[in-house]
Design an enzyme around this catalytic site. Structure first.
Site, PDB file in Angstrom:
ATOM      1  N   CYS A  61      26.416 -84.339 -30.284  1.00 22.58           N
ATOM      2  CA  CYS A  61      26.670 -85.769 -30.439  1.00 22.58           C
ATOM      3  C   CYS A  61      28.155 -85.993 -30.705  1.00 22.58           C
ATOM      4  O   CYS A  61      28.784 -85.246 -31.448  1.00 22.58           O
ATOM      5  CB  CYS A  61      25.795 -86.381 -31.535  1.00 22.58           C
ATOM      6  SG  CYS A  61      26.509 -86.383 -33.167  1.00 22.58           S
ATOM      7  N   GLU A  62      28.692 -87.016 -30.060  1.00 25.78           N
ATOM      8  CA  GLU A  62      30.126 -87.237 -30.171  1.00 25.78           C
ATOM      9  C   GLU A  62      30.515 -87.904 -31.489  1.00 25.78           C
ATOM     10  O   GLU A  62      31.687 -88.022 -31.798  1.00 25.78           O
ATOM     11  CB  GLU A  62      30.634 -88.058 -28.981  1.00 25.78           C
ATOM     12  CG  GLU A  62      30.121 -89.490 -28.922  1.00 25.78           C
ATOM     13  CD  GLU A  62      30.583 -90.181 -27.645  1.00 25.78           C
ATOM     14  OE1 GLU A  62      30.985 -89.502 -26.692  1.00 25.78           O
ATOM     15  OE2 GLU A  62      30.541 -91.425 -27.610  1.00 25.78           O
ATOM     16  N   HIS A  63      29.529 -88.339 -32.264  1.00 24.47           N
ATOM     17  CA  HIS A  63      29.843 -88.994 -33.532  1.00 24.47           C
ATOM     18  C   HIS A  63      30.002 -88.004 -34.678  1.00 24.47           C
ATOM     19  O   HIS A  63      30.737 -88.257 -35.616  1.00 24.47           O
ATOM     20  CB  HIS A  63      28.748 -90.012 -33.879  1.00 24.47           C
ATOM     21  CG  HIS A  63      28.547 -91.028 -32.794  1.00 24.47           C
ATOM     22  ND1 HIS A  63      27.311 -91.381 -32.293  1.00 24.47           N
ATOM     23  CD2 HIS A  63      29.456 -91.745 -32.095  1.00 24.47           C
ATOM     24  CE1 HIS A  63      27.467 -92.279 -31.340  1.00 24.47           C
ATOM     25  NE2 HIS A  63      28.751 -92.517 -31.190  1.00 24.47           N
ATOM     26  N   HIS A  64      29.268 -86.896 -34.626  1.00 20.11           N
ATOM     27  CA  HIS A  64      29.314 -85.931 -35.727  1.00 20.11           C
ATOM     28  C   HIS A  64      29.627 -84.511 -35.275  1.00 20.11           C
ATOM     29  O   HIS A  64      29.724 -83.605 -36.094  1.00 20.11           O
ATOM     30  CB  HIS A  64      27.968 -85.911 -36.459  1.00 20.11           C
ATOM     31  CG  HIS A  64      27.537 -87.256 -36.957  1.00 20.11           C
ATOM     32  ND1 HIS A  64      26.725 -88.099 -36.227  1.00 20.11           N
ATOM     33  CD2 HIS A  64      27.832 -87.907 -38.103  1.00 20.11           C
ATOM     34  CE1 HIS A  64      26.522 -89.217 -36.909  1.00 20.11           C
ATOM     35  NE2 HIS A  64      27.189 -89.135 -38.056  1.00 20.11           N
TER      36      HIS A  64
ATOM     37  N   GLN B 166      23.049 -89.503 -26.093  1.00 20.67           N
ATOM     38  CA  GLN B 166      21.904 -89.229 -25.223  1.00 20.67           C
ATOM     39  C   GLN B 166      21.749 -90.286 -24.126  1.00 20.67           C
ATOM     40  O   GLN B 166      21.357 -89.984 -22.996  1.00 20.67           O
ATOM     41  CB  GLN B 166      20.631 -89.150 -26.084  1.00 20.67           C
ATOM     42  CG  GLN B 166      19.410 -88.680 -25.302  1.00 20.67           C
ATOM     43  CD  GLN B 166      18.185 -88.540 -26.178  1.00 20.67           C
ATOM     44  OE1 GLN B 166      18.278 -88.176 -27.353  1.00 20.67           O
ATOM     45  NE2 GLN B 166      17.021 -88.829 -25.628  1.00 20.67           N
TER      46      GLN B 166
ATOM     47  N   HIS C  92      18.020 -84.739 -32.837  1.00 17.70           N
ATOM     48  CA  HIS C  92      19.439 -84.798 -33.190  1.00 17.70           C
ATOM     49  C   HIS C  92      19.665 -84.235 -34.589  1.00 17.70           C
ATOM     50  O   HIS C  92      19.139 -84.771 -35.566  1.00 17.70           O
ATOM     51  CB  HIS C  92      19.920 -86.250 -33.136  1.00 17.70           C
ATOM     52  CG  HIS C  92      19.934 -86.821 -31.743  1.00 17.70           C
ATOM     53  ND1 HIS C  92      21.091 -87.160 -31.083  1.00 17.70           N
ATOM     54  CD2 HIS C  92      18.917 -87.069 -30.878  1.00 17.70           C
ATOM     55  CE1 HIS C  92      20.799 -87.612 -29.876  1.00 17.70           C
ATOM     56  NE2 HIS C  92      19.483 -87.579 -29.729  1.00 17.70           N
TER      57      HIS C  92
ATOM     58  N   CYS D 271      22.190 -84.465 -36.378  1.00 19.61           N
ATOM     59  CA  CYS D 271      22.883 -85.398 -37.273  1.00 19.61           C
ATOM     60  C   CYS D 271      21.881 -86.320 -37.985  1.00 19.61           C
ATOM     61  O   CYS D 271      22.191 -86.885 -39.029  1.00 19.61           O
ATOM     62  CB  CYS D 271      23.957 -86.193 -36.541  1.00 19.61           C
ATOM     63  SG  CYS D 271      23.363 -87.248 -35.225  1.00 19.61           S
TER      64      CYS D 271
HETATM   65 ZN   LIG Z   1      25.458 -87.855 -34.497  1.00 16.85          ZN
END
Ligand SMILES: [Zn+2]
Length: 198
Positions: free
Chosen positions: A87-90, A128, A156, A158
């Protein structure tokens, strides 16, 4: 020697990632010079290059490297394609399965190429939803089929090991084009990917 798999890493990327990871290890209060961590920045640098190798892959080239003229015009379904992404956020992994179908319009592609297209887009920093659409668009653009459908089910990390800590949640995303807009076609696809044959 008959077969040998060679792993190649970019030396410049390895060096700059190693420096960055050493700083990360220090910043969390660990000692990057203790024995167990000595080679960790290098391992992380190589792992990160492996996990983001999709940026160097060309989905259109993959699909067109095995594009065959064929009169078959029924639905082609490849299900349970393993998928590992981040995931590009975490920068934490998400993983699961992709199910892909298309209805040929004069051309088919090698079945393994569909799996490689999944790798091409999942081995990147992703969400995703975008991953689902990128796979669909690549197949649509390269093969110009009568329709494409993609379903991804993923867990996920995260969400599982931080944040809301929901260990059993599965996120499902789907996208479709062409004939899959029709209810009957879409439900045949859904039936095929949910069916257990054995
Ligand atoms: Zn994430």
């Amino acid at each position: 020697m008959a077969y040998k798999k060679v792993e190649v890493y970019d030396e410049h990327s390895t060096q700059s990632l190693m420096h960055a990871y050493k700083d990360v290890i220090t910043a969390i209060g660990e000692n990057p010079d203790r024995e167990g961590l000595l080679k960790t920045p290098e391992r992380m640098a190589k792992a990160m290059q492996f996990l983001t190798q999709g940026y160097e892959m060309d989905a259109k080239a993959i699909l067109e490297s095995a594009k065959f003229k064929e009169a078959y015009s029924e639905m082609v379904v490849v299900k349970n394609i393993e998928l590992y992404s981040m995931c590009e956020h975490h920068l934490l992994p998400f993983f699961g399965k992709a199910h892909i179908a298309y209805i040929p319009n004069g051309y088919i592609t090698g079945l393994s190429k569909l799996a490689r297209v999944v790798d091409c887009f999942s081995r990147r920093l992703q969400v995703q939803e975008r991953l689902t659409h990128q796979i669909l668009d690549a197949i649509q653009d390269s093969l110009q089929p009568m329709g494409v459908a993609v379903v991804i089910e993923a867990q996920h990390l995260c969400m599982m090991m931080r944040g809301v800590q929901k260990q059993n949640s599965v996120t499902t995303t789907s996208a479709c084009s062409g004939q899959f807009a029709e209810e009957a076609t879409r439900s045949e696809f859904m039936k095929l990917i949910s069916a257990k044959l054995s």
